[in-house]
Motif scaffolding. Structure first.
Motif, PDB file in Angstrom:
ATOM      1  N   TRP A 231       1.085  -1.556  -0.071  1.00 53.23           N
ATOM      2  CA  TRP A 231       0.406   0.138  -0.161  1.00 53.23           C
ATOM      3  C   TRP A 231       1.188   1.085   0.640  1.00 53.23           C
ATOM      4  CZ3 TRP A 231       0.377   2.897   4.169  1.00 53.23           C
ATOM      5  CH2 TRP A 231       1.110   2.949   5.351  1.00 53.23           C
ATOM      6  N   LEU A 232       2.208   1.217   0.195  1.00 50.26           N
ATOM      7  CA  LEU A 232       2.899   2.679   0.607  1.00 50.26           C
ATOM      8  C   LEU A 232       3.088   3.011  -0.299  1.00 50.26           C
ATOM      9  CD1 LEU A 232       3.720   4.369   2.593  1.00 50.26           C
ATOM     10  CD2 LEU A 232       6.076   3.183   3.509  1.00 50.26           C
ATOM     11  N   PRO A 233       4.115   1.931  -1.170  1.00 44.75           N
ATOM     12  CA  PRO A 233       4.149   2.374  -2.723  1.00 44.75           C
ATOM     13  C   PRO A 233       2.885   3.106  -3.585  1.00 44.75           C
ATOM     14  CG  PRO A 233       5.127   0.757  -2.434  1.00 44.75           C
ATOM     15  CD  PRO A 233       5.178   0.534  -1.685  1.00 44.75           C
ATOM     16  N   ALA A 234       1.969   2.313  -3.576  1.00 46.50           N
ATOM     17  CA  ALA A 234       1.029   2.491  -4.424  1.00 46.50           C
ATOM     18  C   ALA A 234       0.410   3.690  -3.713  1.00 46.50           C
ATOM     19  CB  ALA A 234      -0.175   1.724  -3.733  1.00 46.50           C
ATOM     20  N   ALA A 235       0.700   5.042  -2.478  1.00 45.23           N
ATOM     21  CA  ALA A 235       0.320   5.754  -2.046  1.00 45.23           C
ATOM     22  C   ALA A 235       0.580   6.719  -2.753  1.00 45.23           C
ATOM     23  CB  ALA A 235       0.414   6.144  -0.424  1.00 45.23           C
ATOM     24  N   MET A 236       1.947   6.241  -3.571  1.00 37.15           N
ATOM     25  CA  MET A 236       2.981   7.182  -3.718  1.00 37.15           C
ATOM     26  C   MET A 236       1.931   8.635  -4.891  1.00 37.15           C
ATOM     27  SD  MET A 236       5.193   7.765  -1.798  1.00 37.15           S
ATOM     28  CE  MET A 236       5.066   7.122  -0.264  1.00 37.15           C
ATOM     29  N   VAL A 237       1.599   7.909  -5.525  1.00 35.90           N
ATOM     30  CA  VAL A 237       0.261   8.771  -6.476  1.00 35.90           C
ATOM     31  C   VAL A 237      -0.612   9.946  -6.268  1.00 35.90           C
ATOM     32  CG1 VAL A 237      -0.762   6.859  -8.058  1.00 35.90           C
ATOM     33  CG2 VAL A 237      -1.813   7.005  -5.920  1.00 35.90           C
ATOM     34  N   ALA A 238      -0.512  10.161  -4.411  1.00 35.40           N
ATOM     35  CA  ALA A 238      -1.283  10.763  -3.855  1.00 35.40           C
ATOM     36  C   ALA A 238       0.107  12.150  -4.305  1.00 35.40           C
ATOM     37  CB  ALA A 238      -0.691  11.050  -2.351  1.00 35.40           C
ATOM     38  N   PRO A 239      -1.006  13.808  -3.606  1.00 37.45           N
ATOM     39  CA  PRO A 239       0.061  14.320  -4.173  1.00 37.45           C
ATOM     40  C   PRO A 239       1.764  14.615  -3.255  1.00 37.45           C
ATOM     41  CG  PRO A 239      -2.190  15.729  -4.017  1.00 37.45           C
ATOM     42  CD  PRO A 239      -1.876  13.806  -3.415  1.00 37.45           C
ATOM     43  N   THR A 240       2.375  15.315  -3.558  1.00 37.25           N
ATOM     44  CA  THR A 240       3.651  14.998  -2.209  1.00 37.25           C
ATOM     45  C   THR A 240       3.219  15.333  -1.456  1.00 37.25           C
ATOM     46  OG1 THR A 240       4.891  15.371  -4.326  1.00 37.25           O
ATOM     47  CG2 THR A 240       6.008  15.508  -2.435  1.00 37.25           C
ATOM     48  N   PRO A 241       3.070  17.065  -0.463  1.00 38.11           N
ATOM     49  CA  PRO A 241       2.603  16.821   0.927  1.00 38.11           C
ATOM     50  C   PRO A 241       1.902  16.033   1.625  1.00 38.11           C
ATOM     51  CG  PRO A 241       2.152  18.932  -0.274  1.00 38.11           C
ATOM     52  CD  PRO A 241       2.257  17.295  -1.150  1.00 38.11           C
ATOM     53  N   ASN A 301      11.771   5.909  -9.946  1.00 35.40           N
ATOM     54  CA  ASN A 301      11.021   7.157  -9.935  1.00 35.40           C
ATOM     55  C   ASN A 301      11.433   7.117  -8.442  1.00 35.40           C
ATOM     56  OD1 ASN A 301       8.439   7.769  -8.578  1.00 35.40           O
ATOM     57  ND2 ASN A 301       7.770   8.174 -10.732  1.00 35.40           N
ATOM     58  N   LEU A 302      11.419   8.439  -8.247  1.00 28.83           N
ATOM     59  CA  LEU A 302      12.091   9.072  -6.906  1.00 28.83           C
ATOM     60  C   LEU A 302      11.086   8.976  -5.358  1.00 28.83           C
ATOM     61  CD1 LEU A 302      14.266  10.322  -5.155  1.00 28.83           C
ATOM     62  CD2 LEU A 302      13.799  12.877  -6.207  1.00 28.83           C
ATOM     63  N   LYS A 303       9.732   9.131  -5.632  1.00 31.65           N
ATOM     64  CA  LYS A 303       9.171   9.061  -4.596  1.00 31.65           C
ATOM     65  C   LYS A 303       9.227   8.015  -4.070  1.00 31.65           C
ATOM     66  CE  LYS A 303       5.127  11.020  -4.455  1.00 31.65           C
ATOM     67  NZ  LYS A 303       4.076  11.933  -4.339  1.00 31.65           N
ATOM     68  N   SER A 304       9.212   6.796  -5.007  1.00 30.98           N
ATOM     69  CA  SER A 304       9.147   4.883  -5.383  1.00 30.98           C
ATOM     70  C   SER A 304      10.286   4.030  -4.899  1.00 30.98           C
ATOM     71  CB  SER A 304       9.088   4.215  -6.899  1.00 30.98           C
ATOM     72  OG  SER A 304       8.977   2.747  -6.442  1.00 30.98           O
ATOM     73  N   ARG A 305      11.551   5.328  -4.758  1.00 30.96           N
ATOM     74  CA  ARG A 305      12.391   4.830  -4.044  1.00 30.96           C
ATOM     75  C   ARG A 305      12.042   5.204  -3.000  1.00 30.96           C
ATOM     76  NH1 ARG A 305      18.708   5.683  -6.665  1.00 30.96           N
ATOM     77  NH2 ARG A 305      17.637   4.195  -8.419  1.00 30.96           N
ATOM     78  N   LEU A 306      11.832   6.763  -2.543  1.00 27.57           N
ATOM     79  CA  LEU A 306      11.922   6.823  -1.177  1.00 27.57           C
ATOM     80  C   LEU A 306      10.665   6.132  -0.318  1.00 27.57           C
ATOM     81  CD1 LEU A 306      11.897  10.630  -1.743  1.00 27.57           C
ATOM     82  CD2 LEU A 306      13.590   8.866  -1.043  1.00 27.57           C
ATOM     83  N   ALA A 307       9.160   5.253  -0.992  1.00 27.04           N
ATOM     84  CA  ALA A 307       8.543   4.831  -0.463  1.00 27.04           C
ATOM     85  C   ALA A 307       8.831   3.127  -0.426  1.00 27.04           C
ATOM     86  CB  ALA A 307       7.615   4.795  -1.226  1.00 27.04           C
ATOM     87  N   TYR A 308       9.916   3.149  -0.715  1.00 28.58           N
ATOM     88  CA  TYR A 308      10.538   1.992   0.060  1.00 28.58           C
ATOM     89  C   TYR A 308      11.796   1.916   0.654  1.00 28.58           C
ATOM     90  CZ  TYR A 308       8.083  -1.468  -3.046  1.00 28.58           C
ATOM     91  OH  TYR A 308       7.064  -1.928  -3.748  1.00 28.58           O
ATOM     92  N   SER A 309      12.418   3.248   0.763  1.00 24.50           N
ATOM     93  CA  SER A 309      12.930   3.384   1.353  1.00 24.50           C
ATOM     94  C   SER A 309      12.699   3.420   3.314  1.00 24.50           C
ATOM     95  CB  SER A 309      13.530   4.502   1.409  1.00 24.50           C
ATOM     96  OG  SER A 309      14.310   4.997   2.826  1.00 24.50           O
ATOM     97  N   THR A 310      11.041   3.904   2.798  1.00 24.91           N
ATOM     98  CA  THR A 310      10.600   4.692   4.238  1.00 24.91           C
ATOM     99  C   THR A 310       9.587   2.869   4.998  1.00 24.91           C
ATOM    100  OG1 THR A 310       9.432   6.140   3.450  1.00 24.91           O
ATOM    101  CG2 THR A 310       7.653   5.106   5.348  1.00 24.91           C
ATOM    102  N   VAL A 311       9.687   2.436   3.861  1.00 21.90           N
ATOM    103  CA  VAL A 311       9.118   0.214   4.234  1.00 21.90           C
ATOM    104  C   VAL A 311      10.915  -0.042   4.991  1.00 21.90           C
ATOM    105  CG1 VAL A 311       9.158  -1.771   3.486  1.00 21.90           C
ATOM    106  CG2 VAL A 311       7.463   0.044   2.113  1.00 21.90           C
ATOM    107  N   SER A 312      11.536  -0.114   4.819  1.00 18.40           N
ATOM    108  CA  SER A 312      12.275  -0.580   5.280  1.00 18.40           C
ATOM    109  C   SER A 312      12.895  -0.211   7.014  1.00 18.40           C
ATOM    110  CB  SER A 312      14.184  -0.234   3.838  1.00 18.40           C
ATOM    111  OG  SER A 312      15.338  -0.419   5.067  1.00 18.40           O
ATOM    112  N   ALA A 349      11.983  17.410  -0.592  1.00 12.37           N
ATOM    113  CA  ALA A 349      12.907  18.101  -2.000  1.00 12.37           C
ATOM    114  C   ALA A 349      11.944  17.266  -2.957  1.00 12.37           C
ATOM    115  CB  ALA A 349      14.251  17.275  -1.612  1.00 12.37           C
ATOM    116  N   ALA A 350      11.892  16.091  -2.916  1.00 12.97           N
ATOM    117  CA  ALA A 350      11.015  15.569  -4.942  1.00 12.97           C
ATOM    118  C   ALA A 350      10.666  16.431  -5.153  1.00 12.97           C
ATOM    119  CB  ALA A 350      10.491  14.104  -3.866  1.00 12.97           C
ATOM    120  N   GLY A 351       9.317  15.921  -4.137  1.00 16.30           N
ATOM    121  CA  GLY A 351       8.172  17.117  -4.813  1.00 16.30           C
ATOM    122  C   GLY A 351       8.573  18.899  -4.619  1.00 16.30           C
ATOM    123  N   ALA A 352       9.217  19.825  -4.463  1.00 17.39           N
ATOM    124  CA  ALA A 352      10.187  20.299  -4.960  1.00 17.39           C
ATOM    125  C   ALA A 352      10.527  20.389  -6.409  1.00 17.39           C
ATOM    126  CB  ALA A 352      11.251  20.849  -3.880  1.00 17.39           C
TER     127      ALA A 352
END
Lengths: 488, 492
Positions: A231-241, A301-312, A349-352
Motif C-alpha cells: 500500500w505504501l508505494p501505491a499511496a505515492m500517487v498522492a500529492p507530495t505533501p 521513480n524518486l517517490k517510489s524509491r523513497l517509499a521503499y526506503s520508508t518501508v525499510s 525535495a522530491a516535490g520541489a
C-alpha cells in the motif's frame, strides 16, 4: 485550562480547523490562513502538553463508554507524547510547504485536500493520546479512511487504482487480523487498557503468544512489514505533501507506534522474552529491512524509491520493538522522530523537483543540482541522516538499535542493520551526487529552471536544519524515548 | 388508562386507520394520517419499552378471556424492543416517503399506498406483540399481503414479477408455518406460546413435534430470507418503491428473525433445539450466507440489489448469533437486529435519494454524482462504514459481540468468516463510493441538485443514530442482555 481539556483540545483543534477550511473554501488565501493558524495552535497545544507532562501527572480523559469496560479515553505517556510532538510540529512545516506546492503545481480540489489533511492529523493525535487499544484502533481506522481521498486526490485511473490498493490492504489487515488480535486479547485479558508491564502476562497461554503477536504485527498494516507493504508505494500517487507528512510521518508512524504500544503495554517486554513470542516474527522485520532496500535500488521513480526506503526504515522500528530490550525500545522510539525529520526532507525535495523541473525519474535529474542547489543540498542532508552518519540526528536511533541487537545477542540482525546502512548509501547518495556532478541525459544544462516556490524551500531548510540540530541536541525526543524504554 | 392498553392500541390504531386512509382524497391528507398514526405508535412503543425495560412481563388478555383460552398479548423486553424498531422505522420512513412516493407512484394510488403501509406496519407490530402462535400467523399474513401490494407498486413493470415471486415464496413459507402450528396444536391442544413452552417438553420425543419444528423453522426461514431461501429478496428490494425498500429492509426480515428467536428459544425451550442439528444448521447456513451473499453483492450492478444481497449476508450474521446458542451469541443477534435496521435504513434512504434525482439505481449512472450531492454521498459513506463495522459506528458493536461469541466457543473459522464478511463489505461499499466520487461525471453534462430536505433529514437522522449507537451502546446492549434472560432456553 485544565490538563484534560488540553488533551481534548489538541485533537479537536484540527477538526475545528477542518470545519473552518470548508467554510473558507471559496477564498484560498483565507483558507490557507486557517490551515496555518490551526496547525500553529495545535503545535503550541502539544508543546504546552509536553511542558505539563514534564512536570508530571496528567489525567486520563474519558470521552464515551460505548461498551462496559471499553471506553474512548485519552492519556499522555512518553511514547504518545513523542509521536504527537513529531506529528504536530511537522504538520505546521508541511502546511507551509503545501501552500507553495499545491499552488505551484496547480492542483484541483484544494479545499478537500486541506480539510482531509486536518482530519487525518486529528486522527493521528487521537492515536498518539489513545488511552487504550480500543481508542487507538478507532483512530487508526479514522486515519485510514480520512487519508483515502488524499491518495485518490487526482481522480485519475492510476490514482483510483493506488487508492484501492491502499484501502484494501490497510482495512483488510486491520479488520482481518488486527481486530481479531484485539478481540482475542480482550477475551483473554478482559481489558484493553495500556498498562506498564502489559496485560497479557499470566492470562494468555505463552504458546499462543507468538501467534497473537504475529496477528498484531501483520494486522497493523500501517507498519508495512512485508508482505503487507504494497500500500505504501501505491499511496505515492498522492500529492507530495501527503506523501511527505502522512506517508513518511503520520500514517506510517501511527503504525509502528501501535506496534511499540502493543509490545510494551499489551504484551509487556518480559512476557515477550519469556514466551519467545518474538522468535520468528522478528525475522520478518529483518527481511523487510533488507528486501525493501534492495527493491528501492531498482526504482527509478524518486517517490517510489523513497517509499521503499520508508518501508525499510519502518521495520527498523518494528525490529526495535520486537527486540523487547531497553536499547531496542530506545532506538525504535527515537527512530520515529529521527526518520520523520530525515524522510520528510527527502519528500519535500522530491516535490520541489516536481514543481520546479517537472521531473519524477531519477535518471532525468543529472545536473539538476546546479540549478536547484538548495533543494539538492537539503536532499543530501536528509539522505545522510537516513543513512545514519554523524553529524545528523539519524545516527542516534541506529546507534541504539545496534546496541539493542548486541544486548539480545542477535548477531545476524546486527549484520542486517549494518548491511542496510550500506544499501541506504547505495540508493540515496547517487541522487544528489548525480544532480550536482552529472549531466542531463540529453546533454543540455538547465538555465531556465529555478528553485521551487519560497515556502517549499523554507520548509526544506527547516527540516534539514532540524536533522543537524537533533545530532547535537536530541533533547526532548531522547528524554521521552528513554522514558519509554525505562532507561534511567 | 392508556398504559394498560398500549399493546392493543399499537395494533388497533393502525388497523382502524388503514381503511380510513384509503378513502381520503388527495396526496397530502393520506400521508399526514399515516404519519400521525406512525408517530403515535412510535410514542406508544417507546412507552411500552420503558415499562418492560427492567425485565418485567406485561400480559394483556384480549377481550378479557384468560390465557391460554383467549388470545394473550405478552410483552417482554424482546418484543417491546422489536416493536420499537418497527414503529421507529415507520415513523422515520414516512417523512421520507412523501416526496419519494409522489415521484414514483401514480397519484390515484397514493391513498392506497399509505393504507397498505399502515397495514404492513400493523402486521409487523402484531407479530411481535402477540403471545399466541396462531395469531402470529394471522398477522404474518397481514404484513405479507400488504407488502406484496406495496412492492408491486414500484416504478418498473418488473416490480410485478418481483411481487409475484415474493408472493409464491412467502405463501409457501406461511403454509409451512401453518402446518407446523397445526401439528403442535394437535399434540398439545394449545396455541399460547408461554403455555406451549410448558407443555411441549412432555411430548418432545414424539416425531410429530420434530416434524412440526422442522416445518416452522423452514417456514420462518423463508420469511427471514435465510440463505438459500433468500431468492425472493433481491428482486423485491430492487423493484419496490424506495420508501418501501427502506421500511421492509429495516423491519420485515428483522421481525421474522424475532419469530425465529421466539420459536427456537421460548416455544421449544431448553434442550430441544440443542438435541436437534438446528444449531449446526444455523451456523453452516449463516457462514454460507455471509460468504455467498457478500460475493453476490460485489458483482451487482444495481445499488439497491447490491444492498439487498448485503442484507442476506447480514441475516447470516444474525443466524450465526442464534446458532451459537450462547448468551453472547444471542446478545449479538439481538443487537444486530437493531443496528442492521439503522444501517440498512440509512443506506437504502441514501440510494433512494440518488434514485429520486437520477431516476435509476444502476451504479454506472452514479458517476461523479457524489460531488454534486455531497450530503447524500456523505450519508452513504457513513452508512457504509457502519455496515463494514468500523469502530465508532453501530455496526462495530454487533461485530464485536459476534466475534467474541465465536472466540468464546473457540470457533476460529467462524470468527474468521465474520471478519472476512466485513472485508467483502468494504469491497461492495467502496464500489459505490468510488464511482460516486472519483469517477468523472457522465458525458451528458447533466448535473443533479442535492436531494430535497425531506429526504435528507430522515437519512441523516439514521446516520447520526448509527454513530450515536456506536459510541453509546447502553440501550442496545442493555436491551439485548435483558432479552437473553427473558427468552429462556439459553445457557447463561
Amino acid at each position: 485550562m485544565s490538563d484534560s481539556a488540553l488533551i481534548l483540545l489538541a485533537f479537536l483543534l484540527p477538526l475545528v480547523g477542518a470545519f473552518g477550511i470548508v467554510l473558507c473554501g471559496r477564498w484560498p488565501n483565507l483558507r490557507e490562513t486557517v490551515t496555518l493558524v490551526t496547525a500553529a495552535l495545535t503545535g503550541l497545544t502539544v508543546i504546552e502538553l509536553y511542558g505539563r507532562f514534564q512536570q508530571g501527572g496528567l489525567n486520563v480523559v474519558q470521552l464515551a463508554e460505548p461498551l462496559p469496560g471499553l471506553a474512548i479515553s485519552f492519556e499522555i505517556e512518553p511514547l504518545g507524547m513523542l509521536f504527537a510532538l513529531v506529528a504536530s510540529l511537522l504538520w505546521f512545516v508541511t502546511s507551509v510547504y503545501a501552500i507553495g506546492y499545491m499552488r505551484g503545481h496547480g492542483e484541483a480540489n484544494q479545499t478537500r485536500f486541506y480539510t482531509m489533511f486536518a482530519i487525518a492529523i486529528s486522527a493521528a493525535l487521537g492515536v498518539a493520546f489513545a488511552g487504550n487499544l480500543f481508542t487507538l484502533f478507532l483512530f487508526y481506522e479514522v486515519l485510514t479512511i480520512s487519508t483515502y481521498p488524499l491518495v485518490a486526490h487526482a481522480g485519475t485511473e492510476k490514482a483510483r487504482q493506488g487508492a484501492r490498493t491502499y484501502l484494501a490492504i490497510l482495512l483488510g489487515t486491520s479488520i482481518g487480523l488486527q481486530l481479531l488480535a484485539i478481540l482475542i486479547t480482550y477475551a483473554a485479558a478482559g481489558t484493553l487498557d495500556f498498562r506498564a508491564g502489559g496485560i497479557l502476562a499470566g492470562k494468555l497461554d505463552p504458546a499462543w503468544a507468538g501467534l497473537l503477536l504475529a496477528l498484531f504485527v501483520f494486522g497493523i498494516g500501517k507498519a508495512a512489514v512485508m508482505p503487507f507493504h504494497r500500500w505504501l508505494p501505491a499511496a505515492m500517487v498522492a500529492p507530495t505533501p501527503v506523501s511527505a507528512l502522512l506517508h513518511a510521518v503520520a500514517v506510517v508512524k501511527a503504525g509502528v507506534f501501535t506496534v511499540l504500544k502493543v509490545t510494551i503495554y499489551i504484551f509487556g517486554t518480559d512476557f515477550i522474552t519469556e514466551s519467545h513470542a518474538n522468535d520468528w516474527i522478528i525475522w520478518f522485520a529483518g527481511a523487510t529491512i533488507l528486501l525493501a532496500s534492495l527493491i528501492a535500488m531498482t526504482r527509478d521513480n524518486l517517490k517510489s524509491r523513497l517509499a521503499y526506503s520508508t518501508v525499510s526504515q519502518l521495520s527498523y522500528i518494528v525490529l526495535g520493538a520486537l527486540l523487547a530490550n531497553q536499547m531496542g525500545l530506545l532506538g525504535g522510539s527515537l527512530h520515529i522522530a529521527m526518520h520523520a525529520f530525515g524522510k520528510i526532507t527527502l519528500f519535500f525535495a522530491a516535490g520541489a523537483i516536481l514543481v520546479a523541473a517537472h521531473k519524477t525519474e531519477i535518471s532525468e535529474m543529472g545536473g539538476l543540482g546546479r540549478a536547484m542547489p538548495i533543494t539538492f543540498g537539503a536532499f543530501l542532508i536528509g539522505s545522510l541522516s537516513i543513512i545514519g552518519l554523524p553529524p545528523f540526528g539519524g545516527m542516534w536511533s541506529k546507534w541504539y538499535l545496534a546496541l539493542g541487537t548486541i544486548d539480545a545477542a542477535q548477531w545476524m540482525l546486527l549484520g542486517v542493520l549494518l548491511l542496510s546502512s550500506l544499501l541506504n548509501i547505495a540508493y540515496l547518495l547517487p541522487i544528489p551526487i548525480r544532480a550536482f556532478f552529472g549531466k542531463a541525459p540529453d546533454g543540455t544544462s538547465y538555465t531556465k529552471i529555478k528553485e521551487a516556490p519560497v515556502t517549499c524551500l523554507l520548509a526544506m531548510v527547516v527540516t534539514s536544519l532540524a536533522c543537524l540540530v537533533l545530532f547535537f541536541y536530541p533533547g526532548p525526543f531522547y528524554e521521552l524515548a528513554s522514558m519509554v524504554a525505562g532507561v534511567e | 388508562m392508556i398504559e394498560s392498553h398500549i399493546s392493543l392500541l399499537l395494533v388497533v390504531i393502525p388497523l382502524l386507520a388503514a381503511p380510513v386512509t384509503a378513502l381520503l382524497p388527495g396526496v397530502r391528507l393520506p400521508w399526514l394520517t399515516a404519519l400521525l398514526v406512525s408517530w403515535v405508535c412510535f410514542a406508544l412503543a417507546i412507552w411500552q419499552f420503558a415499562l418492560v425495560m427492567d425485565g418485567s412481563v406485561i400480559s394483556y388478555e384480549l377481550g378479557g378471556w384468560a390465557p391460554p383460552w383467549g388470545i394473550e398479548y405478552r410483552i417482554d423486553i424482546v418484543n417491546a424492543f422489536v416493536a420499537l424498531i418497527v414503529a421507529g422505522m415507520a415513523a422515520i420512513t414516512l417523512p421520507y416517503a412523501l416526496r419519494s412516493v409522489e415521484q414514483e407512484i401514480p397519484k390515484h394510488q397514493i391513498p392506497l399506498f399509505y393504507s397498505m403501509f399502515l397495514l404492513c406496519m400493523d402486521g409487523l407490530l402484531g407479530i411481535t406483540l402477540t403471545g399466541d402462535i396462531f395469531n402470529l400467523f394471522v398477522f404474518l399474513e397481514i404484513s405479507s399481503l400488504s407488502s406484496y401490494t406495496l412492492i408491486s407498486m414500484g416504478r418498473q413493470r418488473r416490480a410485478l414479477t418481483a411481487a409475484y415471486q415474493y408472493l409464491i415464496m412467502g405463501t409457501i413459507g406461511a403454509t409451512f408455518l401453518l402446518i407446523g402450528i397445526g401439528l403442535i396444536y394437535a399434540e398439545t391442544g394449545t396455541l399460547n406460546m408461554a403455555d406451549l413452552s410448558n407443555r411441549l417438553p412432555a411430548v418432545f420425543s414424539h416425531h410429530t413435534v420434530h416434524t412440526a419444528f422442522a416445518f416452522i423453522v423452514v417456514g420462518v426461514a423463508l420469511k427471514l430470507a435465510m440463505f438459500p431461501l433468500h431468492l425472493w429478496l433481491p428482486n423485491a428490494y430492487t423493484y419496490a418503491p424506495s420508501a418501501i425498500t427502506v421500511f421492509l429492509a429495516a423491519t420485515a426480515t428483522k421481525v421474522a428473525v424475532y419469530v425465529m428467536l421466539r420459536v427456537v428459544f421460548t416455544v421449544f425451550s431448553t434442550g430441544f433445539t440443542s438435541d436437534t442439528p438446528t444449531d449446526d444448521m444455523f451456523l453452516l447456513l449463516g457462514v454460507l450466507g455471509v460468504l455467498v451473499a457478500s460475493f453476490y453483492a460485489i458483482y451487482q450492478g444495481d445499488a439497491k440489489r447490491l444492498l439487498a444481497y448485503s442484507s442476506v449476508a447480514q441475516i447470516g450474521y444474525i443466524l450465526l448469533g442464534i446458532g451459537f446458542a450462547s448468551a453472547l451469541g444471542v446478545t449479538a443477534a439481538v443487537v444486530h437486529i437493531f443496528n442492521h435496521a439503522l444501517m440498512k435504513g440509512a443506506l437504502f434512504m441514501a440510494v433512494g435519494a440518488l434514485v429520486y434525482r437520477i431516476g435509476s439505481s444502476h451504479i454506472t449512472q452514479f458517476s461523479g454524482v457524489g460531488r454534486q450531492m455531497p450530503w447524500t454521498f456523505g450519508a452513504l459513506v457513513l452508512g457504509g462504514l457502519s455496515l463494514i463495522g468500523v469502530p465508532g459506528t453501530a455496526g462495530f458493536i454487533s461485530k464485536w459481540y459476534l466475534v467474541l461469541a465465536a472466540i468464546e466457543q473457540q470457533a476460529w473459522l467462524i470468527a474468521a468468516v465474520i471478519l472476512v464478511g466485513s472485508l467483502l463489505a468494504v469491497v461492495y461499499v467502496w464500489k459505490m463510493v468510488e464511482v460516486l466520487y472519483f469517477r468523472p461525471a457522465s458525458d451528458t453534462g447533466e448535473t443533479y441538485r442535492e436531494a430535497p430536505l425531506s429526504l435528507l433529514v430522515p437519512t441523516w437522522l439514521l446516520v447520526i443514530a448509527n454513530i450515536y449507537f456506536g459510541l453509546n451502546a447502553d440501550l442496545t446492549v442493555g436491551a439485548a442482555t435483558t432479552a437473553v434472560q427473558v427468552l429462556g432456553g439459553i445457557p447463561q
